[in-house]
Design a protein around this motif. Structure first.
Motif, PDB file in Angstrom:
ATOM      1  N   ASP A 288      -0.081  11.737  -4.921  1.00 24.53           N
ATOM      2  CA  ASP A 288       1.358  11.474  -4.992  1.00 24.53           C
ATOM      3  C   ASP A 288       2.149  12.772  -4.980  1.00 24.53           C
ATOM      4  O   ASP A 288       3.215  12.860  -4.349  1.00 24.53           O
ATOM      5  N   ALA A 289       1.643  13.794  -5.678  1.00 23.40           N
ATOM      6  CA  ALA A 289       2.341  15.081  -5.704  1.00 23.40           C
ATOM      7  C   ALA A 289       2.357  15.708  -4.313  1.00 23.40           C
ATOM      8  O   ALA A 289       3.385  16.229  -3.869  1.00 23.40           O
TER       9      ALA A 289
ATOM     10  N   ASN B 217       4.877  13.744  -2.190  1.00 21.18           N
ATOM     11  CA  ASN B 217       6.272  14.075  -2.516  1.00 21.18           C
ATOM     12  C   ASN B 217       6.639  15.476  -2.049  1.00 21.18           C
ATOM     13  O   ASN B 217       7.792  15.748  -1.727  1.00 21.18           O
TER      14      ASN B 217
ATOM     15  N   ASP C 255       2.402   9.613   4.894  1.00 19.11           N
ATOM     16  CA  ASP C 255       2.101   8.343   4.222  1.00 19.11           C
ATOM     17  C   ASP C 255       0.722   7.832   4.615  1.00 19.11           C
ATOM     18  O   ASP C 255      -0.023   7.305   3.780  1.00 19.11           O
TER      19      ASP C 255
ATOM     20  N   LEU D  55       6.542   8.535  -9.362  1.00 16.34           N
ATOM     21  CA  LEU D  55       6.201   9.196  -8.101  1.00 16.34           C
ATOM     22  C   LEU D  55       6.201   8.198  -6.943  1.00 16.34           C
ATOM     23  O   LEU D  55       6.687   8.507  -5.851  1.00 16.34           O
ATOM     24  N   ASP D  56       5.668   7.011  -7.191  1.00 13.86           N
ATOM     25  CA  ASP D  56       5.693   5.972  -6.147  1.00 13.86           C
ATOM     26  C   ASP D  56       7.123   5.555  -5.831  1.00 13.86           C
ATOM     27  O   ASP D  56       7.473   5.309  -4.673  1.00 13.86           O
TER      28      ASP D  56
ATOM     29  N   VAL E 162       9.797   7.420  -6.091  1.00  9.57           N
ATOM     30  CA  VAL E 162      10.447   8.493  -5.342  1.00  9.57           C
ATOM     31  C   VAL E 162      10.094   8.387  -3.856  1.00  9.57           C
ATOM     32  O   VAL E 162      10.943   8.577  -2.982  1.00  9.57           O
ATOM     33  N   VAL E 163       8.829   8.068  -3.578  1.00  6.79           N
ATOM     34  CA  VAL E 163       8.415   7.874  -2.184  1.00  6.79           C
ATOM     35  C   VAL E 163       9.222   6.742  -1.548  1.00  6.79           C
ATOM     36  O   VAL E 163       9.704   6.853  -0.414  1.00  6.79           O
TER      37      VAL E 163
ATOM     38  N   ARG F 181      12.856   7.789  -0.798  1.00  5.73           N
ATOM     39  CA  ARG F 181      12.980   8.588   0.423  1.00  5.73           C
ATOM     40  C   ARG F 181      12.894   7.701   1.667  1.00  5.73           C
ATOM     41  O   ARG F 181      13.621   7.894   2.647  1.00  5.73           O
TER      42      ARG F 181
ATOM     43  N   VAL G  92      12.286  17.184  -0.236  1.00 13.50           N
ATOM     44  CA  VAL G  92      11.324  16.958  -1.317  1.00 13.50           C
ATOM     45  C   VAL G  92      12.054  16.946  -2.659  1.00 13.50           C
ATOM     46  O   VAL G  92      12.898  17.795  -2.931  1.00 13.50           O
TER      47      VAL G  92
ATOM     48  N   ARG H 293      11.768  17.566  -6.398  1.00 12.88           N
ATOM     49  CA  ARG H 293      10.900  18.262  -7.346  1.00 12.88           C
ATOM     50  C   ARG H 293      11.026  17.600  -8.714  1.00 12.88           C
ATOM     51  O   ARG H 293      12.124  17.500  -9.265  1.00 12.88           O
TER      52      ARG H 293
ATOM     53  N   SER I 220      15.566   5.175 -11.140  1.00 12.58           N
ATOM     54  CA  SER I 220      15.415   5.228  -9.681  1.00 12.58           C
ATOM     55  C   SER I 220      16.708   4.827  -8.983  1.00 12.58           C
ATOM     56  O   SER I 220      17.076   5.408  -7.950  1.00 12.58           O
TER      57      SER I 220
END
Length: 684
Positions: free
Chosen positions: A148-149, A152, A158, A371-372, A374-375, A378, A391, A393, A476
């Protein structure tokens, strides 16, 4: 069904037949050789795999091979005890030729094989499988966070992230299966011992009672046959057990087992000299035959000499390559020196910082899915706004309060909020329910009053009409709205160049007509930023470039070009504010106000601006505010409508005070949309 698939099914059926129906000795001979062949094939494949997952079918194959061998044991036992010792040519050969016809020697060899398999290889493979399964499962959350890091950070796509996640799942399944499959190998070894004991005991009984043989003759006959049967069974079993150990102890590498062993074992040629000298001394100072030790010592010394010479050539080539690259890397090394501070100047486009109390949000081990999310943010903004979000951070910050978080754009804080992870945020539908008690707060994305309520009140609040969301959804949503609000700041020339390059792949002629002439990348970036600033999606880039191609050669005023682009996107803008053919309720700008604004416009070589006296402009802004508040109280989204000639000036006039209020012109609406005036902005 393909022939290969059918053959596997037929093989399984054959195993069942072996357990039930007596087989001719010729068939038993054939199946014994097939068993040895399978064992050889499996160990050779296991030695040539680079990582365990390349032989992922091994646990299931191990079960089938073990079942086949046990079925074969049943058939050979039936043949030995039921055919008066006629068990076929292969078993006779192993019992007579391999062990020299000596039943005692054969029995000792069999016992040694069983001990090696059961105590050493099988037990070791079982332990390695168990530990491998445990460590793989324990490492899964960390590997998921690493993926995930990287995703991101934009280091992988993907598709690559999906493949790496799938590989981690397959590894966990494989080692879990191997942990169970190794038990079959252990059970097979035990079954082999039991079968041999049964064959010897009942062979003696059958030989003496049914065949009338003396004890020594019956013992010799049936012991030899049993030992021969045990050897033809245990030798493939030993190979399979070794293959199991190789597979579960195999780490991912660049080559097969043979390549890795020769590369790593012979990595130090001088050690071959030491080993050769030791063997030679062993021949000199002990009664061991000097011919044997001297031959081996010479072989070791010769091998060390050639390996050392080969390594010397590789080192020379490596030195030449290093000298060639030294000049190119010198500048980079200076940048990486301790005195360099260039890296400290890096500013992240978007930063999300949180206090230590919110660490579970981002920690997958504790169920965090930030993290998921954030994906997904985007991806959502790419579809909705047509922009590539940089990205994001994510890091913890001990200077923040435990439950506090902060959102920064290009190093500056633009929003902050507070979360209670063990509560839910409930927003009132307008009618308060006094039974819903909680901690008063404000929804951070839209500034609505809300309550933090305990989990046991969640269902009751939903039944009362409250909108209830969990903390990850709150943050989110807030992050999404902040990025939308500041989208125009995030699209620079570099990001614009990426969009243009992507468009050039499908519309090269269109791009060539727009840039670098008549419009530069910077001028295109200003147009796109103007659109994003008013929440107009730039996803329809071909349409935008068509308009740029039409009007870019006529004017360099990017604000005016933006107005033309907005008019070309009329269908998109209409659908944005009047979806599904709904009527559009607007606040109209009166003719006298439009005339006052138009008369105040000053044209310069750098563009146009409003030169209106403060009292008049303040009066207009206050009137707009009153109409907006009245429309909001009626439960409608305020939209300001004016003529195309003054739209951008009206926007400039009110954007500092009411940036969230959209300003549209008549040319930006489709003729089919029904427009209803809910108020008028006058000058007085």
């Amino acid at each position: 069904m393909p022939l290969k698939d059918f053959s596997i099914l037929l093989g399984v059926i054959m195993i069942v037949i072996m357990l039930i129906i007596p087989l001719p000795t010729a068939v038993i001979d054939f199946l014994i050789i097939i068993n040895i062949t399978f064992a050889l094939l499996i160990i050779l494949v296991s030695m040539n795999t680079r990582e365990p997952l390349q032989f992922s079918i091994f646990p299931t194959l191990l079960l089938l091979v073990t079942l086949f061998r046990l079925g074969l044991n049943v058939s050979t036992t039936r043949a030995i005890l039921g055919n008066q010792g006629d068990a076929g040519n292969v078993i006779d050969t192993f019992g007579d030729f391999v062990v020299g016809g000596n039943a005692l020697v054969g029995f000792v060899v069999f016992v040694i094989l069983v001990v090696i398999q059961f105590i050493v290889i099988t037990k070791g493979a079982e332990r390695v499988s168990e530990v491998g399964a445990r460590f793989t499962l324990d490492a899964m959350p960390g590997k998921q966070m690493s993926i995930d890091a990287d995703l991101n950070a934009g280091m992988i796509s993907d598709q690559e992230a999906k493949e790496r996640r799938k590989k981690i799942e397959n590894e966990a399944d494989f080692y879990g299966s191997m942990d169970g499959a190794s038990k079959f190998v252990k059970g097979d070894a035990i079954a082999g011992i039991v079968i041999v004991i049964i064959n010897i005991i009942f062979g003696l009984v059958i030989g003496m009672v049914q065949e009338g043989l003396p004890l020594d003759e019956a013992a010799n006959k049936y012991t030899l046959l049993t030992v021969g049967d045990g050897l033809v069974s245990q030798i493939p079993a030993l190979l399979i057990s070794t293959a199991t150990g190789i597979v579960v102890t195999r780490a991912a590498s660049e080559g097969n087992l043979g390549h890795d062993i020769t590369k790593q074992l012979l990595a130090y040629p001088k050690m071959l000299y030491v080993a050769g000298g030791t063997i030679f001394a062993l021949g000199v100072f002990t009664p061991i035959d000097m011919f044997v030790t001297t031959t081996i010592a010479l072989l070791l010394a010769t091998g060390g000499f050639f390996l050392e010479r080969s390594a010397g050539k590789e080192q020379v080539l490596a030195d030449m390559t290093a000298e060639t690259a030294e000049t190119e890397e010198q500048g980079d090394e200076e940048m990486k020196s301790p005195e360099s501070v260039v890296n400290l100047l890096q500013v992240d486009p978007i930063e999300f910082e949180f206090g230590y109390g919110l660490i579970p949000l981002a920690d997958a081990n504790q169920g965090g899915d930030l993290l998921d999310r954030v994906v997904m943010i985007r991806r959502q903004l790419a579809l909705e706004m047509g922009m590539i979000v940089p990205v994001i951070r994510i890091r913890d910050n001990i200077q923040l309060q435990p439950n506090e978080y902060s959102i920064k754009i290009k190093g500056n804080e633009v929003a902050k909020g507070e979360l209670l992870l063990d509560h839910f945020m409930a927003m009132s539908p307008g009618v308060e329910d006094e039974s819903i008690k909680g901690i008063e707060t404000v929804e951070p994305a839209f500034g609505l009053p809300a309550l933090w309520i305990a989990e046991d009140l969640k269902e009751q609040a939903e039944l009362s009409g409250y909108t209830v969301v969990d903390p990850p959804s709150v943050v989110s949503t807030h992050l999404t709205e902040v990025i939308k609000r500041h989208a125009h700041e995030l699209i620079g020339r570099q990001e614009t160049k990426q969009l243009v390059d992507h468009l050039n792949e499908s519309y090269p002629t269109l791009v060539e007509e727009v840039t670098p002439s008549p419009l530069s990348t910077g001028e295109i970036q200003k147009v796109l930023a103007n659109l994003l600033k008013e929440k107009v999606s730039i996803r329809n880039l071909p349409m935008i470039f068509e308009t740029l191609a039409d009007y870019g050669s006529m004017t360099k005023d990017t604000d005016l070009i933006t107005e033309y682009v907005r008019q070309s996107l009329s269908r998109q803008i209409t659908k944005q504010y009047a979806p599904d053919g709904e009527a559009l309720h607007v606040i109209s700008v009166s003719g006298n106000v439009e005339k006052m604004i138009a008369d105040s416009v000053q044209q310069t070589e750098h563009g146009a601006f409003i030169n209106m006296d403060p009292q008049t402009s303040q009066s207009i802004i206050e009137n707009v505010m009153k109409e907006v508040e009245r429309m909001q109280e009626a439960g409608r989204m305020p939209v300001l409508l004016c003529s195309p000639a003054v739209r951008m000036y009206v926007r400039h006039l009110i954007e500092r005070y009411m940036p969230q209020v959209p300003v549209l012109s008549f040319n930006e609406l489709e003729p089919t949309v029904e427009v209803q005036s809910a108020g008028v902005v006058n000058a007085g």
